[in-house]
Design a protein around this motif. Structure first.
Motif, PDB file in Angstrom:
ATOM      1  N   SER A  28      36.326  39.504  30.487  1.00  6.36           N
ATOM      2  CA  SER A  28      37.161  40.174  29.491  1.00  6.36           C
ATOM      3  C   SER A  28      38.617  40.202  29.948  1.00  6.36           C
ATOM      4  N   LEU A  29      38.804  40.482  31.229  1.00  6.74           N
ATOM      5  CA  LEU A  29      40.154  40.512  31.778  1.00  6.74           C
ATOM      6  C   LEU A  29      40.790  39.131  31.699  1.00  6.74           C
ATOM      7  N   LEU A  39      34.410  44.802  37.236  1.00  6.40           N
ATOM      8  CA  LEU A  39      33.190  44.920  36.443  1.00  6.40           C
ATOM      9  C   LEU A  39      33.212  44.029  35.202  1.00  6.40           C
ATOM     10  N   HIS A  40      34.380  43.724  34.697  1.00  8.84           N
ATOM     11  CA  HIS A  40      34.510  42.920  33.474  1.00  8.84           C
ATOM     12  C   HIS A  40      35.525  41.794  33.665  1.00  8.84           C
ATOM     13  N   ALA A  42      38.581  48.605  39.363  1.00  8.65           N
ATOM     14  CA  ALA A  42      37.134  48.659  39.130  1.00  8.65           C
ATOM     15  C   ALA A  42      36.778  48.038  37.791  1.00  8.65           C
ATOM     16  N   ILE A  43      37.558  48.350  36.765  1.00  6.63           N
ATOM     17  CA  ILE A  43      37.295  47.754  35.443  1.00  6.63           C
ATOM     18  C   ILE A  43      37.461  46.242  35.505  1.00  6.63           C
ATOM     19  N   ALA A  44      38.486  45.784  36.207  1.00 10.81           N
ATOM     20  CA  ALA A  44      38.707  44.341  36.325  1.00 10.81           C
ATOM     21  C   ALA A  44      37.553  43.661  37.053  1.00 10.81           C
ATOM     22  N   ILE A 103      40.851  52.772  39.274  1.00 12.71           N
ATOM     23  CA  ILE A 103      40.053  52.631  38.053  1.00 12.71           C
ATOM     24  C   ILE A 103      40.334  51.288  37.395  1.00 12.71           C
ATOM     25  N   SER A 104      41.588  50.888  37.337  1.00 14.78           N
ATOM     26  CA  SER A 104      41.906  49.606  36.696  1.00 14.78           C
ATOM     27  C   SER A 104      41.332  48.431  37.484  1.00 14.78           C
TER      28      SER A 104
END
Length: 115
Positions: free
Chosen positions: A105-106, A101-102, A97-99, A94-95
């Motif tokens: 922001s990261l 996708l964004h 995937a978030i990285a 999940i972390s």
């Protein structure tokens, strides 16, 4: 003969662990503790020599306590470990995937230069 066997076992343990156990000092501390507990009105007794498990069983019997429950079987421990590892892997996924996708922001939050 039994004392020499204990001394040899103690010397081997000390050599393997790097400890420096003093049997005479341990006996003296044990005697002092027995005297102190007796003065406080406690009943004390010496446990027979044996493994830690044997001594624990004897102590529990003398105190009228039930034996401890057996450890979970190896199969159950493996299942619990597998579930834990899957949960950790899912959180990492999940972390990631978030990285992905964004990324902007990261980059701002993690790699930002200090002012």
């Amino acid at each position: 003969p039994l004392d020499s066997m204990r001394a040899e076992a103690l010397a081997a343990r000390n050599e393997a662990s790097g400890r420096a156990t003093d049997p005479a000092g341990a006996r003296q501390v044990c005697e002092v503790m027995g005297e102190v507990y007796s003065r406080l009105g406690c009943s004390t007794s010496r446990l027979a020599d044996g493994s830690v498990e044997d001594r624990l069983q004897q102590l529990l019997r003398e105190c009228g306590l039930p034996p401890p429950p057996p450890p979970p079987p190896a199969r159950r421990r493996r299942r619990l470990l597998r579930a834990w590892l899957l949960a950790v892997a899912a959180l990492r996924l999940i972390s990631v995937a978030i990285a992905l996708l964004h990324p902007a922001s990261l980059a701002r939050r993690v790699f930002a230069a200090a002012p």
